[in-house]
Design a protein around this motif. Structure first.
Motif, PDB file in Angstrom:
ATOM      1  N   SER A   3       0.778  -1.093  -0.081  1.00 48.84           N
ATOM      2  CA  SER A   3      -0.124   0.063   0.066  1.00 48.84           C
ATOM      3  C   SER A   3       0.950   1.461  -0.094  1.00 48.84           C
ATOM      4  CB  SER A   3      -0.930  -0.062   1.286  1.00 48.84           C
ATOM      5  OG  SER A   3      -1.367   1.281   1.486  1.00 48.84           O
ATOM      6  N   ALA A   5       0.324   4.262   0.247  1.00 44.07           N
ATOM      7  CA  ALA A   5      -0.056   5.299   1.353  1.00 44.07           C
ATOM      8  C   ALA A   5       0.296   4.920   2.630  1.00 44.07           C
ATOM      9  CB  ALA A   5      -1.326   5.698   1.300  1.00 44.07           C
ATOM     10  N   THR A   6       0.116   3.609   3.179  1.00 38.11           N
ATOM     11  CA  THR A   6       0.446   3.214   4.385  1.00 38.11           C
ATOM     12  C   THR A   6       1.862   3.013   4.633  1.00 38.11           C
ATOM     13  OG1 THR A   6      -1.468   1.767   4.436  1.00 38.11           O
ATOM     14  CG2 THR A   6       0.295   1.147   5.768  1.00 38.11           C
ATOM     15  N   THR A 106      -6.136   7.279   5.969  1.00 33.61           N
ATOM     16  CA  THR A 106      -5.426   6.518   4.879  1.00 33.61           C
ATOM     17  C   THR A 106      -6.254   5.258   4.523  1.00 33.61           C
ATOM     18  OG1 THR A 106      -3.321   7.149   6.060  1.00 33.61           O
ATOM     19  CG2 THR A 106      -3.161   5.190   4.563  1.00 33.61           C
ATOM     20  N   GLU A 110      -7.632   4.389   0.556  1.00 34.84           N
ATOM     21  CA  GLU A 110      -7.452   3.123  -0.320  1.00 34.84           C
ATOM     22  C   GLU A 110      -8.422   2.033  -0.231  1.00 34.84           C
ATOM     23  OE1 GLU A 110      -2.482   3.522  -0.779  1.00 34.84           O
ATOM     24  OE2 GLU A 110      -3.343   1.945   0.751  1.00 34.84           O
ATOM     25  N   THR A 113      -9.781   0.862  -3.400  1.00 34.69           N
ATOM     26  CA  THR A 113      -9.272   0.083  -4.600  1.00 34.69           C
ATOM     27  C   THR A 113      -8.704  -1.220  -4.056  1.00 34.69           C
ATOM     28  OG1 THR A 113      -7.025   1.243  -3.670  1.00 34.69           O
ATOM     29  CG2 THR A 113      -8.245   2.260  -5.430  1.00 34.69           C
ATOM     30  N   SER A 178       2.048   4.830  -7.895  1.00 40.05           N
ATOM     31  CA  SER A 178       0.642   4.407  -7.355  1.00 40.05           C
ATOM     32  C   SER A 178      -0.204   4.529  -8.648  1.00 40.05           C
ATOM     33  CB  SER A 178       0.393   5.606  -6.460  1.00 40.05           C
ATOM     34  OG  SER A 178       0.262   6.878  -6.860  1.00 40.05           O
ATOM     35  N   LEU A 182      -2.756   1.478  -9.514  1.00 36.55           N
ATOM     36  CA  LEU A 182      -4.250   1.513 -10.063  1.00 36.55           C
ATOM     37  C   LEU A 182      -4.531   1.065 -11.541  1.00 36.55           C
ATOM     38  CD1 LEU A 182      -6.966   2.833  -9.635  1.00 36.55           C
ATOM     39  CD2 LEU A 182      -6.132   4.753 -10.419  1.00 36.55           C
TER      40      LEU A 182
END
Length: 201
Positions: A3, A5-6, A106, A110, A113, A178, A182
């Motif tokens: 991930s 963002a994480t 966060t 996400e 997705t 990212s 996607l």
């Protein structure tokens, strides 16, 4: 598991000097807890939902709509632009509540997705499992999901400041790719929708 963002937020928290361990722990616990609650909620309601719509998806018109949606996702996946830069969420204060809010934001960013997670839930819902079994599987799934940030934290503890530059480079690379992630998600979902609709066209 990867991930952007994480992992990016974890790298950001690793650069903090105060309460680093507790802040990372509560951040990852919040993210994993959010996904676990979403998974349990879907498992409790998805069986009834599947029963009510199962006949609808056997309709030829609906199958054609699903096929077209899948084809659009598949084609559009080749045109997703790569991100040159992006800003990740960051804690607004040193208070613990800000970390929990950061984790929730966060996860909310996400969760839309998280198609592999939803696919796993769909498989579990059609399996003959007891509540204890599928709850354990969901818990294990979410534990695996936060393993990469935990691994980064362990590496940081072992190698200290030597990890600063590699972690920053990793964060920037994940942000820039990212858009590519996607694209892959759209492509896979499109293929799944196409193949699942072929039987009723």
């Amino acid at each position: 598991m990867l991930s952007p963002a994480t992992i990016g937020v974890t790298v950001l928290l690793l650069n903090e000097k105060e309460n680093r361990t507790s802040r990372i722990f509560f951040y990852l616990l919040t993210v994993a807890g959010f996904y676990f609650v979403v998974g349990v909620s879907l498992m409790l309601g998805i069986s009834a939902l599947l029963e009510s719509v199962s006949n609808i998806f056997q309709n030829q018109t609906i199958s054609w709509i699903i096929f077209i949606i899948g084809a659009i996702l598949f084609i559009a996946s080749f045109y997703v632009p790569a991100k040159k830069s992006a800003d990740l969420p960051s804690p607004k204060s040193k208070r613990l509540i800000s970390i929990i809010i950061l984790g929730l934001s966060t996860a909310l960013i996400e969760v839309g997705t998280a198609f592999p997670y939803f696919a796993a839930i769909s498989i579990l819902s059609t399996s003959d499992l007891t509540s204890m079994e599928w709850v354990s599987i969901l818990a294990g799934y979410n534990l695996i999901m936060v393993l990469p940030p935990v691994l980064l934290y362990v590496l940081y503890l072992l190698f200290g400041r030597w990890m600063d530059k590699p972690l920053i480079n990793l964060r920037e690379r994940l942000i820039k790719t990212s858009g590519s992630a996607l694209s892959w998600v759209m492509c896979i979902v499109g293929i799944i929708l196409i193949f699942n609709s072929l039987d009723y066209l």
